[in-house]
Scaffold this active site. Structure first.
Site, mmCIF file in Angstrom:
data_model
loop_
_atom_site.group_PDB
_atom_site.id
_atom_site.type_symbol
_atom_site.label_atom_id
_atom_site.label_comp_id
_atom_site.label_asym_id
_atom_site.label_seq_id
_atom_site.Cartn_x
_atom_site.Cartn_y
_atom_site.Cartn_z
ATOM 1 C CB ILE A 73 -0.926 0.033 1.233
ATOM 2 C CG1 ILE A 73 -1.840 -1.193 1.253
ATOM 3 C CG2 ILE A 73 -1.759 1.313 1.235
ATOM 4 C CD1 ILE A 73 -2.754 -1.243 2.452
ATOM 5 C CD GLU A 165 -5.779 3.784 -3.481
ATOM 6 O OE1 GLU A 165 -5.874 4.794 -2.757
ATOM 7 O OE2 GLU A 165 -6.737 3.014 -3.671
ATOM 8 N N GLY A 307 -10.578 0.993 -1.653
ATOM 9 C CA GLY A 307 -9.139 1.148 -1.833
ATOM 10 C C GLY A 307 -8.393 0.248 -0.861
ATOM 11 C CD GLU A 308 -8.483 0.384 3.827
ATOM 12 O OE1 GLU A 308 -8.438 -0.822 4.194
ATOM 13 O OE2 GLU A 308 -9.109 1.258 4.447
ATOM 14 N N GLY A 309 -6.105 -1.654 -1.288
ATOM 15 C CA GLY A 309 -5.708 -2.952 -1.822
ATOM 16 C C GLY A 309 -6.684 -4.062 -1.508
#
Length: 343
Positions: A73, A165, A307-309
């Site tokens: 991330i 991200e 998000g955050e992967g």
């Protein structure tokens, strides 16, 4: 992290893109040959069989396996956040990075459930990039340095890289990058992100429109689009994708923002993402449009937009399962199971 000028200018990045290796066709054929002997009807595992072939093609391993998966991330802040384009203030980026470190975020739980490694990369969180409506996000030296940093992020070794991200306002930045790369109107690429609507959505549209108006002839060069209207996490993820290709490491791309990073490389070379799997299609409306422009189909469609992967990490569980099924299943011969009768 110090973002000092890099010895890797854009011309060297272009040379690395030109030097990308292709798939290992011998490894793919080995997977297909073994698959024909496994105790199942041909094609009965559908896309799981394709995932095993994809792993073989880009790892070079004729018996694909995933033993060191990593979710990376990349986190940074953006000056455009001051224009009120997000439902959350910029300080949330730092707070969420601390939450990742403490194990309290969604991505931590998904990594735990799928036995995935997790690393967080702080890209100068305390130094937001300039507002892209008024100034370039990065100069060439710093953009190249950030791409190089992303390339080095996988130096510790992984056999499956999942990209994510964190950055308040980065759906605005990603929309600007995709608008610059693929054209159209700003409204085509802007969505609710963290939950803005009404006036907030209009502020996002205006911000992207202003950012794109600054591109001029630079719109013809994907790396110039990246540095002018992008952000550090997008540059770092693009670098990580490129490094993974050079090191024969398969990649799973997460959602809208990670896809913007991948799209920079795609616009440089349409084969540049052949080693990438798109983990999910985000609920951010323009993500589906971006995938369509690149001819890509996501593995999952779960209505997610965190998000955050997280989408990439969920997809990694399926990729791990595909590798385990292919390697661990018995063949007709070893199991003593009768094969399909000849017609």
């Amino acid at each position: 992290m110090s973002l000092s000028p890099s010895a890797l200018p854009f011309d060297d990045i272009r040379n690395l893109v030109r030097a990308m290796p292709g798939p290992d066709e011998a490894a793919v054929e080995a997977v297909r040959a073994r698959d024909r002997q496994l105790t199942k009807p041909a094609g009965s595992l559908g896309r799981l069989e394709e995932l095993a072939e994809w792993l073989a093609a880009w790892s070079g391993n004729p018996v694909p396996k995933v033993t060191r998966p990593l979710v990376a991330i990349f986190a940074t802040n953006h000056g455009v956040a001051a224009r009120g384009v997000s439902a959350f203030p910029a300080e949330v980026t730092r707070q969420m990075v601390e939450n990742f470190a403490a194990g309290g975020a969604a991505i931590n739980q998904i990594c735990a459930a799928n036995d995935l490694g997790l690393k967080i990369f702080d890209l100068a969180l305390d130094m937001p990039t300039p507002c892209i409506t008024e100034e370039d996000a990065l100069d060439e030296a710093n953009c190249a340095a950030t791409m190089a940093y992303g390339m080095e992020a996988i130096a510790g070794g992984t056999d499956l890289l999942c990209l994510g991200e964190m950055g308040i306002a980065n759906t605005t930045v990603a929309a600007a990058v995709l608008n610059g790369l693929f054209g159209g109107a700003a409204a085509d690429w802007v969505g609710p992100g963290t939950g803005v609507d009404g006036a907030g959505l209009e502020r996002k549209r205006q911000a992207v429109e202003l950012a794109i108006s600054r591109l001029g002839s630079a719109a013809a060069d994907p790396l110039e689009v990246l540095r002018k209207v992008g952000g550090r996490e997008i540059a770092a993820m693009a670098g990580a994708i490129l490094a993974a290709r050079l090191q024969r490491t398969p990649v799973i791309v997460d959602g809208f923002v990670a896809t913007a990073a991948a799209a920079v490389l795609y616009r440089m070379d349409e084969s540049a993402l052949d080693h990438c799997l798109f983990g999910h299609v985000s609920a951010e409306p323009a993500h589906r449009r971006a995938l369509g422009r690149m001819g890509k189909t996501a593995l999952l469609d779960l209505g997610m937009r965190l998000g955050e992967g997280t989408g990439a990490a969920l997809a990694a569980g399926l990729v791990k399962a595909a590798a385990q099924v292919h390697a661990g299943m018995a063949t007709f011969a070893t199991a003593g199971v009768s094969e399909k009768s000849a017609d």
